[in-house]
Design a protein around this motif. Structure first.
Motif, mmCIF file in Angstrom:
data_model
loop_
_atom_site.group_PDB
_atom_site.id
_atom_site.type_symbol
_atom_site.label_atom_id
_atom_site.label_comp_id
_atom_site.label_asym_id
_atom_site.label_seq_id
_atom_site.Cartn_x
_atom_site.Cartn_y
_atom_site.Cartn_z
ATOM 1 N N ARG A 147 187.689 -12.185 -9.592
ATOM 2 C CA ARG A 147 187.643 -13.127 -10.723
ATOM 3 C C ARG A 147 186.228 -13.665 -10.892
ATOM 4 N NH1 ARG A 147 192.121 -17.067 -12.255
ATOM 5 N NH2 ARG A 147 193.871 -15.822 -11.613
ATOM 6 N N GLU A 148 185.646 -14.127 -9.776
ATOM 7 C CA GLU A 148 184.280 -14.683 -9.837
ATOM 8 C C GLU A 148 183.299 -13.599 -10.290
ATOM 9 O OE1 GLU A 148 185.207 -17.525 -5.951
ATOM 10 O OE2 GLU A 148 183.371 -16.331 -5.958
ATOM 11 N N THR A 149 183.527 -12.389 -9.801
ATOM 12 C CA THR A 149 182.657 -11.274 -10.180
ATOM 13 C C THR A 149 182.769 -10.995 -11.672
ATOM 14 O OG1 THR A 149 183.022 -10.350 -7.988
ATOM 15 C CG2 THR A 149 182.079 -8.865 -9.625
ATOM 16 N N ALA A 150 184.009 -11.035 -12.173
ATOM 17 C CA ALA A 150 184.216 -10.778 -13.607
ATOM 18 C C ALA A 150 183.548 -11.862 -14.447
ATOM 19 C CB ALA A 150 185.714 -10.712 -13.913
ATOM 20 N N ILE A 151 183.573 -13.102 -13.955
ATOM 21 C CA ILE A 151 182.902 -14.180 -14.704
ATOM 22 C C ILE A 151 181.392 -13.909 -14.759
ATOM 23 C CG2 ILE A 151 182.354 -16.660 -14.691
ATOM 24 C CD1 ILE A 151 185.261 -17.068 -13.556
ATOM 25 N N CYS A 152 180.825 -13.472 -13.626
ATOM 26 C CA CYS A 152 179.392 -13.086 -13.637
ATOM 27 C C CYS A 152 179.146 -12.012 -14.695
ATOM 28 C CB CYS A 152 178.965 -12.537 -12.269
ATOM 29 S SG CYS A 152 178.837 -13.776 -10.974
ATOM 30 N N ALA A 153 180.039 -11.011 -14.734
ATOM 31 C CA ALA A 153 179.879 -9.905 -15.689
ATOM 32 C C ALA A 153 179.986 -10.424 -17.119
ATOM 33 C CB ALA A 153 180.926 -8.823 -15.416
ATOM 34 N N ALA A 154 181.023 -11.241 -17.374
ATOM 35 C CA ALA A 154 181.259 -11.732 -18.742
ATOM 36 C C ALA A 154 180.090 -12.593 -19.218
ATOM 37 C CB ALA A 154 182.563 -12.524 -18.785
ATOM 38 N N GLU A 155 179.535 -13.391 -18.309
ATOM 39 C CA GLU A 155 178.428 -14.296 -18.671
ATOM 40 C C GLU A 155 177.141 -13.534 -18.985
ATOM 41 O OE1 GLU A 155 178.098 -17.719 -18.896
ATOM 42 O OE2 GLU A 155 180.282 -17.853 -18.815
ATOM 43 N N THR A 156 177.056 -12.303 -18.557
ATOM 44 C CA THR A 156 175.807 -11.542 -18.765
ATOM 45 C C THR A 156 176.057 -10.261 -19.579
ATOM 46 O OG1 THR A 156 176.140 -10.578 -16.549
ATOM 47 C CG2 THR A 156 174.603 -12.417 -16.717
ATOM 48 N N ALA A 157 177.256 -10.162 -20.166
ATOM 49 C CA ALA A 157 177.587 -8.970 -20.965
ATOM 50 C C ALA A 157 176.649 -8.877 -22.162
ATOM 51 C CB ALA A 157 179.034 -9.061 -21.439
#
Ligand code: ADE
Ligand code: ZN
Length: 327
Positions: free
Chosen positions: A144-154
């Protein structure tokens, strides 16, 4: 024939897993860390099996501690790729190893990797894009935390989200929140499956609707599934050298890549973690030529499949397509 200068598109390369052993030894020496246990006397990585490989991989990555370290790593890795004819690569990045999944820290690491990617494009002629991967055996909460990192920098450079790590540690559906978060941010989706587990793992991975699968090769054990992959156009990121070195198949001639391709499944070729498997993209092409008699036309078609499946934007796709044109 040498395939070194033939242009290549690679979709499945783990950045830390591509670290040359000499580079990691140098980093360890700079930081006074003792990593001698993960190297043979001649300086290669050493591991007993896939699960030990994951531990050795994490130990090697532990000396990569700052954005500057990742800048240097990115330059070192893609100098090798470019020297092997790779003109476009989507590389897997792990916020787990880049600031422990903290969004602010991750942005600093990503900025350093992107700066190195821009230099690699200018100086080595290789175009790069990033795909954030969560590590399955770290569990759904960390994903989940990893996906948030991804979404924030997409965006135009960070273009995808995937799941790697130990396939036996949970079904992709357990990570549905992470996949939904990434998809809503506009990221392409890829899942490692069908490497260490059979066709049921591929069917389970399809539940999170990826357009690509990491490996996926053990789908071959279920003809109905092979038909489904072909019909749906699910693209396999096949890493033949990785599969043979890790013992998924005893030899390249026993590898199902040719059968999958004949059945109409879109297959592509990648190296996964090349120094761990003593391979390069040139060696992958050479092996496939020698084993299955694949020609320049076959490799043109494989490159075209990979470029079509890339998560990059259309302007980039068109630009890279020009690089693949041969006289
Ligand atoms: N992480 C790095 N390489 C991997 C592989 N081959 N399978 C799963 N996770 C990985
Ligand atoms: Zn992989």
């Amino acid at each position: 024939m040498s395939w070194r200068d033939f242009p290549k598109v690679e979709l499945h390369l783990h950045l830390e897993g591509a670290a040359p052993p000499a580079f990691i030894r140098g980093m360890a020496a700079e930081k006074n860390e003792d990593l001698s246990g993960i190297f043979t006397e001649d300086g290669s990585y050493v591991y007993r099996d896939f699960w030990h490989f994951l531990d050795v991989y994490a130990a090697a990555a532990s000396v990569l501690q700052t954005p500057e370290d990742f800048h240097r790593l990115t330059r070192a890795v893609f100098a090798v790729s470019a020297a092997n004819g790779v003109v476009f690569c989507e590389t897997f990045l792990s916020p787990d190893f880049c600031g422990g999944r903290d969004v602010g820290a991750w942005k600093d690491y990503l900025a350093a990797i992107r700066a190195a990617a821009d230099e690699a494009e200018r100086e080595d002629g290789i175009t790069l894009r990033g795909v954030v991967t969560a590590i399955r055996h770290f569990g759904p909460d960390k994903a989940r935390e990893t996906a948030i990192c991804a979404a924030e920098t997409a965006g135009d450079w960070l273009v995808g989200f995937g799941l790697a790590g130990d396939e036996r540690s949970g079904e992709p559906q357990n990570f549905a929140w992470a996949f939904d978060c990434a998809r809503e941010a506009g990221l392409g989706i890829t899942v490692h499956a069908g490497e260490w587990r059979g066709p049921e793992s591929v069917r389970n991975a399809l539940e999170v609707t990826p357009s690509r699968l990491g490996h996926g090769v053990r789908a071959i054990e279920d003809p109905g599934l092979v038909e489904l992959l072909a019909e749906e156009g699910i693209v396999l990121e096949v890493c033949p050298g990785s599969n043979v070195t890790l013992g998924v198949y005893p030899s390249l001639s026993a590898h199902p890549i040719a059968k999958l391709r004949e059945a109409g499944v879109p297959v592509t070729i990648s190296t996964d973690d090349p120094p761990f498997f003593q391979t390069t993209m040139s060696q992958e092409f050479e092996g496939l030529d020698q084993t299955f008699g694949w020609s320049e036309e076959d490799f043109d078609a494989l490159n075209a499949t990979a470029l079509k499946a890339a998560f990059c934007d259309e302007t980039t796709r068109t630009r890279v397509a020009k690089r693949l044109e041969r006289p």
